[in-house]
Enzyme design. Structure first.
Site, PDB file in Angstrom:
ATOM      1  N   ALA A   1      20.159  35.306 -64.475  1.00 18.92           N
ATOM      2  CA  ALA A   1      20.265  36.127 -63.261  1.00 18.92           C
ATOM      3  C   ALA A   1      20.900  35.353 -62.105  1.00 18.92           C
ATOM      4  O   ALA A   1      21.223  34.167 -62.231  1.00 18.92           O
ATOM      5  CB  ALA A   1      18.883  36.637 -62.882  1.00 18.92           C
ATOM      6  N   HIS A   2      21.038  36.014 -60.988  1.00 19.65           N
ATOM      7  CA  HIS A   2      21.711  35.427 -59.829  1.00 19.65           C
ATOM      8  C   HIS A   2      20.967  34.230 -59.250  1.00 19.65           C
ATOM      9  O   HIS A   2      19.754  34.193 -59.230  1.00 19.65           O
ATOM     10  CB  HIS A   2      21.972  36.460 -58.723  1.00 19.65           C
ATOM     11  CG  HIS A   2      20.803  37.306 -58.323  1.00 19.65           C
ATOM     12  ND1 HIS A   2      20.896  38.293 -57.387  1.00 19.65           N
ATOM     13  CD2 HIS A   2      19.528  37.330 -58.757  1.00 19.65           C
ATOM     14  CE1 HIS A   2      19.740  38.873 -57.247  1.00 19.65           C
ATOM     15  NE2 HIS A   2      18.895  38.313 -58.068  1.00 19.65           N
TER      16      HIS A   2
END
Lengths: 357, 357, 357
Positions: free
Chosen positions: B246-247
């Site tokens: 994820a980010h």
């Protein structure tokens, strides 16, 4: 590349349906059927099916114009077609009404086909698909747009490769196989040798992958080629979306792997195995024939044939169910034990007291 | 775009192999080797390797024509090459026999390359690949067919981008990186701000993603760009298929993430970390260096360096094993507690009786 | 196809920002702002935001040139913009500085668009994208390169379809929808009828898929079409990467599904539901509105509205937490029970002795 001419619903009379399905009908054979539906959602003109007697109240209320029913049922409110296996007959009927969308045979002018590729009769190759050197594609196979078939791949006949699929070099695929959109077929296995400085040297993944006849591979699923030798998916096995199958895995005939399941390297899975979604199997494990693994099972040990397992790490389904019933009672167990401790202490004290020590 | 000329096996004499591997040989140096195999599956003409003394019985039965063996072993049934690290020498030998399939340098006439892109020497760009504005690609990098490289991406040298990969705008990728088929590199992170009416406003994902040298990214894996700042995958880390990162995640050097593992936003993972398949790590967690997490671990708290964890929620591996041994005994424990209760009651009654109350 | 001209950061004065955001400012309105950042990472020229009073020490140390702060805060070290919802105002500010990368309207000369497709005004179709027969695309929608849109698909306006997406025949997609790279939209559901010989007959997947307005679908996510009828994703629902949604699933409004979650066939999920990563939901399950399921939950039974569940099989979050606290104590419990057994035996023996039996 036009759309297939039969990519639309057709209309059939009950007596025509009866003939095409090879099943007798009763009632008005001239009734027109325009589509298929479930008992609950049917509208006028629809064909439905009754799988079991217990669903008959749904048939009573259904607005369908005809029904496929078991041979032993009697029904005369609407025309019926009688079958030993109404669901199977219904599936055949669905296929009469809705042909799945397929490309017309031919190579799209915006495709690339290597001059050394051998393309069978009635093969379709969609726009922006790339067919590499020495690829062989059998009669009637359909390659949708935006597919990449690497060199020396062999594909059988009447197979369907959907858009955005990669089939890596030298992979062999059988007849009547379905590879759904975005699947990666024959990618490198995941293997490294760790050096003393902590870095990882890639172990060459020089083997290949064999997918036998009648296999189905779901969308965005990944199946790795072998390091040496072959990864093998045997005849009739069906694999759902987003499944991971690692290098050197072997899966037997007619097995079912539901979505997001992962099988680690060199594991062998028997025939007629059923795995629910999100199951994980460790590497170098042997799973026998006719095994069922419930969704989210985590399997790191061999499983004998005909077992039904659940949990992570997996247990026999009966043991697993016992544990699941007892887990929420843990809190009460702990309280019980505390109470017992206290009582036993009291008893000890009383006995000490009474024995005058 | 022809296939690479060395995309085929070659043949080498044992003495040539010895020289190319930089390892001494014993026995008939003129023996011809045509391929590589495992001890069990070898046929005449194959080279095999003996990693450990204990596998020697397999070597005795092997039909291989030569073997790489540890320096301290003695063997004269077939010619041998001696190495301090037979597996590593074998990997090098595999690469001598089978060059992986690569595109020849050049830009396919059916590719699109923006005029503002800077393409290094000996770069290959396959058919139907799209190279956006201001992209920079280093010397010797291979872009397979059907790849989309968005504007302002920078890719180093000798990197391989397989078919159907998307590399989103502004992402930076190092040297000798492998991105396998279908991976999505630099997609939007998943972040929303909830409004009072229940609707979600997208939080702009304006950061980027940096993939350092020697990283490998598996097929259909997804790595999100940062909301602000950077998602970072450090040098030498290897990521398997269908992994989600994820980010704003940071992963240290030389870590290993097996298939279907997921790392939630802003989590930091150290170097030399090993995660089995289907591991999940929550957001904003810190995982130290040299941590091992068993397959299917669920991690929502920080983990100090050198830990080995398992389970969901994770426990230290020793504690986890104890629990797994005891869980199937829960049923018996409950029975034991019931018996104890009864006995204690009986004892209480007896004492009451004996004390005359 | 040039890059969008506003695909670059711009510069704005604090007073211009104040006007564009509709929020009052205090301090030097002429201060130039060149970008946005977090409190910790800000450099000169950056705008930051203060969500809560407790983060004020970070603001004191921040090198930002301006900040969006809650209306009730007072701050005069740097110019401030005051908002009732500083995070939401900041998101709007981010969008002022960085426009996301979009294609310019127009059809790339290397795209294929069927003559029977209806393409709205200001639509962009990227290179190597395939638009099938009778497809309809609404005003301002962007189709990135390498997308395959099958026949008879309908897409609304201002929707973004990223590269490598497959949208299968007849699927309907609303307005302002985002489909991220590699997603497969409307693939066949996974359903077979088992024959007596163990082989599986494919159940035709003739239904479709409806994705309503303002839905976001993550990279490499797969959403299957219905067998009959429709799979439905309702307005405003956000789906992360690598999620699997099976045939005939219905998901209500404004729900959130984190990465690698899987929903099996015919399951119904309410509105405002939040699922963490790697959750699995079995088929034919009903999940009410406003339900939260922690990451890795395994759900096989109905869940009433407003529940918060965790674990596999799922428990109410309070029960689950109790179990998780107690599990590592199992070993001590077993020891306690053994001790109790011994003590009770001793007591029994003493009592026997004292009672002269």
């Amino acid at each position: 590349m036009k759309k297939s001419p039969d990519f639309a619903s057709s209309s059939l009379k009950v007596k025509e349906l009866s003939r095409l399905l090879g099943c007798p009908f009763e009632g008005d054979g001239g009734t027109m059927i325009h589509g298929v539906s479930s008992l609950e959602k049917a509208k006028e003109g629809d064909l439905v099916f009754l799988a079991l007697h217990k669903f008959r109240p749904l048939l009573e209320k259904s607005r369908a114009s005809a029904a496929i029913i078991p041979v032993e049922e009697k029904y005369d409110r609407i025309p019926v077609i009688k079958s030993k296996n109404p669901y199977l007959a219904f599936i055949k009927a669905v296929e009469l009404f809705f042909k799945p969308y397929r490309l017309e045979p031919g190579i799209h002018p915006q495709a690339f086909v290597s001059p050394s590729a051998k393309i069978g009769k009635n093969v379709a190759v969609g726009a922006f698909s790339f067919i590499g050197d020495e690829v062989e594609i059998g009669v009637g196979t359909i390659i949708f747009p935006l597919v990449n078939i690497f060199p020396q791949v062999k594909i059988g006949k009447e197979t369907v490769i959907h858009s955005h699929v990669s089939i890596r070099e030298k992979v062999r695929i059988g007849n009547r196989v379905f590879i759904h959109n975005g699947a990666v077929i024959g990618s490198d296995g995941f293997g490294y040798l760790k050096a003393e400085d902590g870095s990882h040297t890639k172990i060459p993944q020089k083997g290949t992958l064999i997918i036998e006849d009648d296999v189905e591979v779901g969308a965005n699923t990944t199946i790795d080629r072998a390091a040496l030798g072959e990864t093998v998916i045997k005849k009739g096995t069906k694999i759902d979306n987003l499944v991971q199958i690692a290098h050197n895995v072997e899966i037997g005939k007619n097995s079912i792997l539901a979505a997001q399941t992962g099988i680690a390297g060199s594991t062998k899975i028997g025939k007629n195995v059923i795995m629910g979604g999100q199951v994980g199997v460790a590497d170098h494990v042997n799973i026998g024939d006719n095994v069922t693994a419930a969704a989210k099972s985590g399997i790191s040990k061999n499983i004998p044939s005909k077992s039904f397992v659940a949990g992570s790490p997996h247990l026999n389904i009966r043991d697993w169910r016992k544990v699941q019933v007892l887990l929420p009672q843990l809190y009460d167990l702990v309280k019980d034990i505390k109470k017992l401790k206290k009582k036993v202490e009291e008893l000890e004290n009383k006995i000490k007291g009474s024995s005058g020590v």
